[in-house]
Design an enzyme around this catalytic site. Structure first.
Site, mmCIF file in Angstrom:
data_model
loop_
_atom_site.group_PDB
_atom_site.id
_atom_site.type_symbol
_atom_site.label_atom_id
_atom_site.label_comp_id
_atom_site.label_asym_id
_atom_site.label_seq_id
_atom_site.Cartn_x
_atom_site.Cartn_y
_atom_site.Cartn_z
ATOM 1 N N GLN A 45 -4.065 -22.845 46.791
ATOM 2 C CA GLN A 45 -3.022 -23.894 47.085
ATOM 3 C C GLN A 45 -3.489 -25.391 47.708
ATOM 4 O O GLN A 45 -3.193 -26.336 47.228
ATOM 5 C CB GLN A 45 -1.949 -23.331 48.097
ATOM 6 C CG GLN A 45 -0.578 -23.813 47.988
ATOM 7 C CD GLN A 45 -0.219 -23.532 46.705
ATOM 8 O OE1 GLN A 45 -0.124 -22.661 46.087
ATOM 9 N NE2 GLN A 45 0.767 -24.561 46.045
ATOM 10 N N HIS A 65 -4.992 -28.228 45.207
ATOM 11 C CA HIS A 65 -4.190 -29.033 44.397
ATOM 12 C C HIS A 65 -4.264 -30.493 44.852
ATOM 13 O O HIS A 65 -4.509 -31.606 43.886
ATOM 14 C CB HIS A 65 -2.641 -28.532 44.553
ATOM 15 C CG HIS A 65 -2.318 -27.634 43.600
ATOM 16 N ND1 HIS A 65 -2.297 -27.811 42.245
ATOM 17 C CD2 HIS A 65 -1.719 -26.360 43.795
ATOM 18 C CE1 HIS A 65 -1.829 -26.608 41.755
ATOM 19 N NE2 HIS A 65 -1.659 -25.811 42.735
ATOM 20 N N HIS A 125 6.209 -21.202 47.424
ATOM 21 C CA HIS A 125 5.508 -19.843 47.062
ATOM 22 C C HIS A 125 5.602 -18.984 48.318
ATOM 23 O O HIS A 125 4.935 -19.626 49.389
ATOM 24 C CB HIS A 125 4.178 -20.125 46.594
ATOM 25 C CG HIS A 125 4.184 -21.117 45.350
ATOM 26 N ND1 HIS A 125 3.628 -22.343 45.495
ATOM 27 C CD2 HIS A 125 4.181 -21.082 43.818
ATOM 28 C CE1 HIS A 125 3.613 -23.114 44.398
ATOM 29 N NE2 HIS A 125 3.873 -22.152 43.498
ATOM 30 N N ASP A 164 1.122 -19.227 38.598
ATOM 31 C CA ASP A 164 0.955 -20.547 38.270
ATOM 32 C C ASP A 164 0.636 -20.812 36.809
ATOM 33 O O ASP A 164 0.980 -21.793 36.220
ATOM 34 C CB ASP A 164 -0.396 -21.249 39.141
ATOM 35 C CG ASP A 164 0.256 -21.931 40.195
ATOM 36 O OD1 ASP A 164 1.349 -21.915 40.627
ATOM 37 O OD2 ASP A 164 -0.732 -22.218 40.967
#
Length: 451
Positions: free
Chosen positions: A281, A284, A350, A383
Site C-alpha cells: 500500500q 503507491h 481496504h 488490486d
C-alpha cells in the site's frame, strides 16, 4: 540509493488520549486549498471555451506532450488490439486472466441488479426499469506509475452494465508512446499494457491526456472528445477537485483521497507477509496510509522489524519509507472485538482480516470498501485479478459509499401503471396530501381519475 530509516508510530487503544491521537493521525481533509481550486477552475473554463486547443496547451505544459492535434493523442479499437498483439505472452496472458475474472464477478453482480415488477390485485403494475448509461468516461491515473489494472477495473464494470460507449483518458505521455514490434522500451511497454487492457475491457476511444484538462474535456466535450454522462476513476488532487467542480454537469463515481489499508491480525500470520502487505500500500505514493491493528505487542514489533529488514530490497523504498514514516500506524488492541471497533472508526478503503476465524470477525465489521478474509487474501490480489473492482471509497467515506461496480453505470426508472381501480384507490389520498401542500392542480389531476 540509500535506505531511509523507518519511524513507525505505535498507539495503544488503552491510552486515555487514544481517540484524539487516532483522529489526528488519520488527517483526512478532503478539501483542496484555494490555490489548487483556482487553478482547476481556470483549466475547466479554458477547456470549456477553447476545446481541443486548451487541452493540447495543457498537455504540453503539464505532461510534456507535443501534438499538432488531438488526433495524435487518440487511440481507437484497432490500435488497442495492435498493442495487445505486441505484448509479450506473459503480459497478455495476465491481462486476459485478470479481465476474465473481473468480468465474471461483475456479470454476477449485474444479474442481481436487474429490472423488476409486481402486479397488485386491481391490475396496477409497479416496478423498476434498469438501463445502462449511454456514454461514460474513465480516468486512469498515471502520475508515478502506469496502471493497466485500473483500465480493467473501471471499464469492465461499465461494459458489463451495457454502456454503449466508453471513453478513457490516461497521461500516456509520461510513459512513452506505444512501441513498435520488437522494439519496446520500458515506457512504451507500459503504454502498450494500458492500450491492451483497454482492448480487453471494451474501451472505444482512449486519449493520451491527463489531469484536470482530461476531466474538463469529458465533462464538457471538445471538437474531438465527446461529452460523457458520467466520469469514474481516481486521480491526483487536481483531478479530484475537477471532478467535484464538474459534478452536476455530469455524474461522478466518488471523490477519492490517498489509498489506504488496514490490517487486523491475531498474531498468527507470518510477520513477513503482513510487512509486505503494508509495503504494497505504501509504495503507491507518499500519502498512502498503512495501518496494522493487532492484539499482541510483540507481534507488532515483529512486523516492524520485518519491515526494516525487507525495506532495502524494495525498488520504491524512498516512497515506502516516506509513506510509513508520515502516515503508518501500529495499534495495540485489547482483543479482536476492540480491533474491529477501531477499524470501524477508521472505515478503511481496504481491510484485511488476517485472523484464524475471519468469518466471525466479519460480522463485527460495519465500514470498509473491500474486505479480505483470511491469511492468504492479500490486498494485492484484489488490486489486480480477484474480480471485484479496486476502485473503492477512501478517507472514511466507506461509512456511506461503496465499491465501484455495475450499478455505478446504470440508471433506474420507476414504473407506475395504474389500472382504473388502482387510480381510484390512490386518488383520494393523493388529493388530500396535495391540498395540504396548497397544490390545487395536483389534487384535481388525481381526482379526475376517480371517473
Amino acid at each position: 540509493m540509500t535506505t531511509p530509516a523507518l519511524d513507525i508510530r505505535f498507539l495503544s487503544a488503552s491510552d486515555p488520549d487514544f481517540g484524539e491521537r487516532l483522529a489526528r493521525a488519520l488527517d483526512r481533509q478532503m478539501l483542496a486549498g484555494e490555490a489548487v481550486t483556482a487553478a482547476v477552475r481556470e483549466i475547466l473554463a479554458a477547456v470549456r471555451e477553447r476545446g481541443d486547443a486548451a487541452v493540447l496547451e495543457y498537455a504540453r505544459r503539464f505532461d510534456s506532450v507535443e501534438a499538432a492535434g488531438m488526433g495524435e493523442l487518440r487511440f481507437g479499437r484497432e490500435q488497442m488490439e495492435q498493442a495487445l498483439a505486441r505484448l509479450p505472452r506473459a503480459g497478455a496472458d495476465a491481462l486476459r486472466h485478470a479481465a476474465g475474472r473481473i468480468r465474471r464477478y461483475h456479470e454476477a453482480q449485474k444479474r442481481q441488479q436487474g429490472s423488476w415488477q409486481y402486479t397488485e390485485e386491481d391490475g396496477s403494475v409497479y416496478g423498476q426499469k434498469v438501463g445502462a448509461l449511454e456514454r461514460v468516461g474513465i480516468y486512469v491515473p498515471g502520475g508515478k506509475a502506469s496502471y493497466p489494472s485500473s483500465v480493467l477495473m473501471l471499464a469492465i464494470p461499465a461494459s458489463v452494465a451495457g454502456v454503449r460507449e466508453i471513453i478513457a483518458t490516461v497521461p500516456l505521455g509520461k510513459f512513452g508512446q506505444p512501441g513498435d514490434l520488437g522494439d519496446l522500451d520500458k515506457g512504451a511497454a507500459s503504454s502498450d499494457m494500458v492500450l491492451a487492457a483497454a482492448a480487453l475491457a471494451g474501451v472505444d476511444s482512449l486519449y493520451a491526456v491527463g489531469g484536470a484538462q482530461a476531466i474538463a474535456a469529458m465533462a464538457y466535450g471538445t471538437e474531438s472528445v465527446p461529452r460523457v454522462d458520467k466520469i469514474a476513476g481516481p486521480g491526483n488532487i487536481y483531478v479530484t477537485v475537477a471532478k467535484k467542480l464538474v459534478f452536476g454537469e455530469v455524474g461522478i463515481d466518488m471523490i477519492a483521497g490517498p489509498t489506504e489499508l488496514t490490517v487486523i491480525c491475531d498474531g498468527g500470520t507470518d510477520p513477513d507477509w503482513i510487512a509486505m502487505d503494508l509495503f504494497s500500500q505504501a509504495e503507491h505514493d507518499e500519502q498512502a496510509q498503512s495501518i496494522l491493528i493487532a492484539t499482541d505487542a510483540a507481534y507488532l514489533e515483529a512486523v516492524a522489524e520485518s519491515m526494516r529488514r525487507q525495506l532495502p530490497a524494495m525498488e520504491r523504498r524512498g516512497i515506502i519509507a516516506q509513506s510509513i514514516n508520515n502516515r503508518a500506524l501500529f495499534i495495540l488492541a485489547g482483543d479482536l472485538a476492540e480491533a474491529a471497533a477501531i477499524s470501524n472508526r477508521i472505515a478503511p478503503e481496504h481491510l484485511e482480516l488476517s485472523v484464524e476465524d475471519p468469518g466471525a470477525l466479519l460480522e463485527q465489521i460495519e465500514h470498509a470498501g473491500a474486505i479480505f478474509l483470511g491469511r492468504h487474501s492479500a490486498e494485492a490480489l484484489g488490486d489486480y485479478c480477484a474480480g471485484p473492482s479496486h476502485v473503492l471509497p477512501t478517507s472514511g467515506t466507506a461509512r456511506f459509499s461503496s465499491a465501484l461496480g455495475v450499478p455505478d453505470f446504470q440508471k433506474r426508472s420507476s414504473i407506475i401503471h395504474c389500472s382504473p381501480q388502482g387510480a381510484a384507490t390512490l386518488a383520494p389520498t393523493a388529493a388530500e396530501l396535495a391540498r395540504n401542500e396548497n397544490l390545487q392542480a395536483h389534487a384535481k389531476s388525481a381526482e379526475y381519475r376517480l371517473g
